[in-house]
Design an enzyme around this catalytic site. Structure first.
Site, mmCIF file in Angstrom:
data_model
loop_
_atom_site.group_PDB
_atom_site.id
_atom_site.type_symbol
_atom_site.label_atom_id
_atom_site.label_comp_id
_atom_site.label_asym_id
_atom_site.label_seq_id
_atom_site.Cartn_x
_atom_site.Cartn_y
_atom_site.Cartn_z
ATOM 1 N N GLN A 13 0.777 -1.242 0.000
ATOM 2 C CA GLN A 13 0.000 0.000 0.000
ATOM 3 C C GLN A 13 0.811 1.296 0.000
ATOM 4 O OE1 GLN A 13 -3.575 2.290 2.423
ATOM 5 N NE2 GLN A 13 -3.252 0.159 2.899
ATOM 6 N N LEU B 42 8.804 -8.349 -14.846
ATOM 7 C CA LEU B 42 10.257 -8.361 -15.028
ATOM 8 C C LEU B 42 10.902 -9.077 -13.845
ATOM 9 C CD1 LEU B 42 12.414 -7.073 -16.919
ATOM 10 C CD2 LEU B 42 12.503 -5.153 -15.333
ATOM 11 N N LYS C 15 16.136 -10.402 -11.086
ATOM 12 C CA LYS C 15 17.271 -11.190 -10.591
ATOM 13 C C LYS C 15 17.939 -11.983 -11.716
ATOM 14 C CE LYS C 15 16.246 -11.212 -5.742
ATOM 15 N NZ LYS C 15 15.663 -11.888 -4.596
ATOM 16 N N ASN D 124 9.415 0.394 -2.399
ATOM 17 C CA ASN D 124 9.222 0.164 -0.956
ATOM 18 C C ASN D 124 9.472 -1.305 -0.611
ATOM 19 O OD1 ASN D 124 6.677 -0.592 -2.155
ATOM 20 N ND2 ASN D 124 5.693 -0.409 -0.154
ATOM 21 N N PHE D 125 10.619 -1.785 -1.090
ATOM 22 C CA PHE D 125 11.070 -3.132 -0.717
ATOM 23 C C PHE D 125 11.529 -3.141 0.726
ATOM 24 C CE2 PHE D 125 12.403 -3.331 -5.357
ATOM 25 C CZ PHE D 125 11.366 -4.173 -5.726
ATOM 26 N N LYS E 293 11.364 -5.029 8.773
ATOM 27 C CA LYS E 293 10.295 -4.902 7.781
ATOM 28 C C LYS E 293 9.068 -4.384 8.535
ATOM 29 C CE LYS E 293 11.733 -8.384 4.505
ATOM 30 N NZ LYS E 293 11.425 -9.627 3.819
ATOM 31 N N GLU F 54 1.570 -1.554 8.125
ATOM 32 C CA GLU F 54 0.754 -0.453 8.655
ATOM 33 C C GLU F 54 0.712 -0.345 10.196
ATOM 34 O OE1 GLU F 54 -1.550 1.994 7.105
ATOM 35 O OE2 GLU F 54 -1.400 2.584 9.184
ATOM 36 N N ASP G 91 0.676 3.540 5.986
ATOM 37 C CA ASP G 91 0.848 3.216 4.564
ATOM 38 C C ASP G 91 0.562 4.410 3.653
ATOM 39 O OD1 ASP G 91 1.691 0.634 4.862
ATOM 40 O OD2 ASP G 91 -0.293 -0.236 4.748
ATOM 41 N N GLY H 71 -7.627 19.885 19.845
ATOM 42 C CA GLY H 71 -7.177 21.265 19.931
ATOM 43 C C GLY H 71 -7.728 21.917 21.177
ATOM 44 N N GLY H 72 -8.100 23.172 21.068
ATOM 45 C CA GLY H 72 -8.610 23.878 22.248
ATOM 46 C C GLY H 72 -10.121 23.776 22.406
ATOM 47 N N GLN H 73 -10.771 22.989 21.527
ATOM 48 C CA GLN H 73 -12.241 22.927 21.577
ATOM 49 C C GLN H 73 -12.674 21.574 22.117
ATOM 50 O OE1 GLN H 73 -13.214 25.790 20.610
ATOM 51 N NE2 GLN H 73 -11.554 26.426 19.271
ATOM 52 N N GLN I 223 -17.362 24.774 20.484
ATOM 53 C CA GLN I 223 -16.427 25.848 20.127
ATOM 54 C C GLN I 223 -16.700 27.016 21.070
ATOM 55 O OE1 GLN I 223 -17.107 27.457 16.255
ATOM 56 N NE2 GLN I 223 -14.955 27.921 15.894
HETATM 57 N N1 CAO Z 1 12.079 -9.554 -9.605
HETATM 58 C C1 CAO Z 1 12.855 -10.298 -8.804
HETATM 59 N N2 CAO Z 1 12.838 -10.152 -7.454
HETATM 60 C C2 CAO Z 1 11.997 -9.272 -6.928
HETATM 61 C C3 CAO Z 1 11.136 -8.468 -7.714
HETATM 62 C C4 CAO Z 1 11.221 -8.653 -9.142
HETATM 63 N N3 CAO Z 1 10.440 -7.959 -9.962
HETATM 64 N N4 CAO Z 1 10.422 -7.693 -6.911
HETATM 65 C C5 CAO Z 1 10.776 -7.986 -5.646
HETATM 66 N N5 CAO Z 1 11.731 -8.926 -5.645
HETATM 67 C C6 CAO Z 1 12.428 -9.516 -4.519
HETATM 68 C C7 CAO Z 1 13.270 -8.528 -3.763
HETATM 69 O O1 CAO Z 1 14.449 -8.259 -4.458
HETATM 70 C C8 CAO Z 1 13.472 -9.249 -2.448
HETATM 71 O O2 CAO Z 1 14.500 -10.183 -2.604
HETATM 72 P P1 CAO Z 1 15.675 -10.432 -1.506
HETATM 73 O O3 CAO Z 1 15.062 -10.237 -0.159
HETATM 74 O O4 CAO Z 1 16.088 -11.829 -1.806
HETATM 75 O O5 CAO Z 1 16.742 -9.451 -1.770
HETATM 76 C C9 CAO Z 1 12.195 -10.065 -2.291
HETATM 77 O O6 CAO Z 1 11.498 -9.932 -3.529
HETATM 78 C C10 CAO Z 1 11.311 -9.655 -1.144
HETATM 79 O O7 CAO Z 1 11.094 -8.268 -1.111
HETATM 80 P P2 CAO Z 1 10.530 -7.572 0.208
HETATM 81 O O8 CAO Z 1 11.504 -7.697 1.335
HETATM 82 O O9 CAO Z 1 10.194 -6.167 -0.149
HETATM 83 O O10 CAO Z 1 9.182 -8.370 0.442
HETATM 84 P P3 CAO Z 1 8.509 -9.005 1.754
HETATM 85 O O11 CAO Z 1 7.203 -9.561 1.276
HETATM 86 O O12 CAO Z 1 9.388 -9.936 2.484
HETATM 87 O O13 CAO Z 1 8.233 -7.767 2.714
HETATM 88 C C11 CAO Z 1 7.324 -5.641 3.333
HETATM 89 C C12 CAO Z 1 7.127 -6.917 2.509
HETATM 90 C C13 CAO Z 1 6.208 -4.674 2.950
HETATM 91 C C14 CAO Z 1 7.241 -5.962 4.831
HETATM 92 C C15 CAO Z 1 8.700 -5.025 2.994
HETATM 93 O O14 CAO Z 1 8.770 -4.821 1.614
HETATM 94 C C16 CAO Z 1 8.974 -3.721 3.698
HETATM 95 O O15 CAO Z 1 9.267 -3.664 4.896
HETATM 96 N N6 CAO Z 1 8.929 -2.616 2.944
HETATM 97 C C17 CAO Z 1 9.277 -1.307 3.443
HETATM 98 C C18 CAO Z 1 8.194 -0.790 4.307
HETATM 99 C C19 CAO Z 1 6.888 -0.718 3.592
HETATM 100 O O16 CAO Z 1 6.739 -0.103 2.556
HETATM 101 N N7 CAO Z 1 5.881 -1.301 4.210
HETATM 102 C C20 CAO Z 1 4.528 -1.020 3.774
HETATM 103 C C21 CAO Z 1 3.918 -2.059 3.083
HETATM 104 S S1 CAO Z 1 2.221 -1.638 2.996
HETATM 105 O O17 CAO Z 1 1.603 -2.241 4.408
#
Ligand code: CAO
Length: 417
Positions: free
Chosen positions: A17, A72, A75, A96-97, A137, A140, A169, A249-251, A274
């Protein structure tokens, strides 16, 4: 009509998100947003909480409108080559990985900058760089707890509570959008140099809890917080307490019962006392004698009996629905609103007319409702289009990168796209 962000090309490496909310906003305003997703799977929200088997979930469709989808595998060597070409042609990369994932893919900030010195790399993480939790990691509710929202939300006799609003988020995504637009503006002024923009979910939540940090410092100094329900009859500790539905606030304000509350959990209004509206309030609720009564006429005189006053207002509300009550109170200029349910909002004529609630067509799902642009422009009509199917624009994007149809077929055969 030319859209304000037309010509800005964005690599959208976001999921769930926080990131998608940011790039969706930029797509609405005209940016060319290419969502990059893993072949076969895509953004996890495509399949989370599905209401129609085999069809992209509303969770995905409501956060990814107006975008293109490119599958895509970044890797694979071929996938890395595609991404490299894309970076050279784009203005912004948003991701946002989890911490370090982009670096592990081989696309560090230094490398991206070498490929394209004008590139703006925008990231959401749970915690900021260098923070002692930077490796975590975050989702929300984790952010709401880390950013001070949970400890200050709810009632004094209950546990810390998270808000239904996506403070961690979507709110972080909005902060990131502001950061990206700022960096694009800076790039226009400094000879086209890009930069890194980072927003943490903890910081974004805390930014919205600014008044609670205000309260902590007031509490440290004077030992009480007069606008909280704990004052003056309850006790304060040395940390900002949960204030229930008190006005921040103040209300003074509170959620008050209306006709039907016994069976309808949302038959309530929010009522604000108010300060300068005291006389109209007294007239509205049939208590004109309170206007000049020294025991009621000032905010400080009312403080110790504020809940008795709310009880009197509730007695007045007992035979009025929330909508009837607001229709009376609006004539007295009293800040108030009905507590709206999602069902009522979905059917609200004003929200439909303004485009804030809007119906969108999706290729497989048909029509669904989404929240349109909350920002209104005099010179831009924001049109919301359906979210892309997984990989819907893969070939189209590859062609714009200069791949021939033979090379595109080879990329498919290698499962790189
Ligand atoms: N091709 C190949 N690999 C891909 C890819 C693609 N198109 N897209 C993602 N990946 C891979 C990443 O490279 C990663 O690989 P490695 O860990 O091996 O290097 C893997 O997918 C996992 O990515 P991730 O860590 O982002 O995913 P997760 O599901 O484990 O975690 C989340 C999800 C949201 C907890 C984490 O991404 C995070 O903390 N993000 C930052 C905070 C954030 O935005 N949180 C809000 C999410 S909304 O609630």
């Amino acid at each position: 009509m030319t859209k304000p962000l037309e010509g800005i090309k964005i690599i959208d490496f976001t999921h769930v998100q926080a990131g998608p909310a940011c790039t969706q906003l930029l797509a609405w305003y005209g940016a060319d947003v290419i969502k990059v997703e893993r072949p076969g799977a895509g953004d996890v929200t495509r399949s989370q909480l599905r209401d129609i088997p085999g069809v992209d979930a509303l969770y995905f469709t409501m956060l990814n409108s107006n975008k293109k989808s490119l599958t895509l595998d970044t890797k694979t060597p071929e996938g890395k080559e595609v991404l490299t070409r894309l970076i050279k042609q784009s203005d912004v990369l948003v991701e946002n990985f989890g911490p370090g994932a982009l670096d592990r893919m081989g696309f560090t900030w230094e490398h991206i900058r070498e490929l394209n010195p004008g590139m703006i790399v925008a990231s959401v993480k749970g915690f900021s760089d260098g923070h002692h939790y930077e490796d975590l990691k975050v989702y929300e509710n984790v952010a709401q707890c880390a950013g001070g929202a949970a400890s200050t939300t709810g009632f004094d006799d209950g546990p810390p509570t998270v808000s239904a609003a996506a403070l961690g988020d979507s709110n972080t995504g909005m902060h990131l959008a502001i950061g990206i637009l700022t960096a694009l503006h800076a790039r226009n002024r400094n000879g086209g140099k890009g930069q890194k923009v980072a927003v943490s979910m903890q910081d974004s939540v805390l930014n919205l809890c600014r008044v609670k940090l205000r309260d902590q410092q007031r509490l440290d100094r004077i030992g009480y917080l007069e606008e909280y329900p704990q004052y003056p009859h309850g006790k304060f500790s040395d940390v900002v307490p949960r204030g229930g539905n008190a006005g921040g606030g103040g209300q003074p304000g509170w959620v008050l019962k209306c006709k039907g509350w016994e069976t309808d959990p949302n038959a309530y209004i929010y009522f604000t006392i108010q300060g300068h509206a005291w006389a109209p309030i007294c007239r509205a609720i049939g208590k004109p004698e309170w206007i000049e009564d020294p025991a009621y006429m000032t905010a400080s005189a009312r403080q110790d009996k504020i809940f008795d006053i709310f009880a009197t207002i509730e007695a007045w509300l007992a035979d009025k629905t929330k909508f009837e009550a607001v229709n009376i109170l609006r004539k007295f200029d009293i800040p108030c609103a009905p507590v709206m349910t999602m069902k009522e909002l979905a059917n609200d004529e004003s929200l439909r007319a303004s485009g804030t609630i809007t119906e969108v067509d999706h290729k497989e799902r048909g029509k669904y409702l989404t929240v349109g642009s909350p920002i209104k422009f005099s010179d831009l009509k924001v049109e919301i289009t359906g979210s892309p199917l997984l990989g819907e624009h893969t070939n189209e994007v590859l062609e714009t990168l200069g791949y021939s149809s033979k090379e595109i077929a080879a990329l498919h055969a290698a499962s790189a796209v």
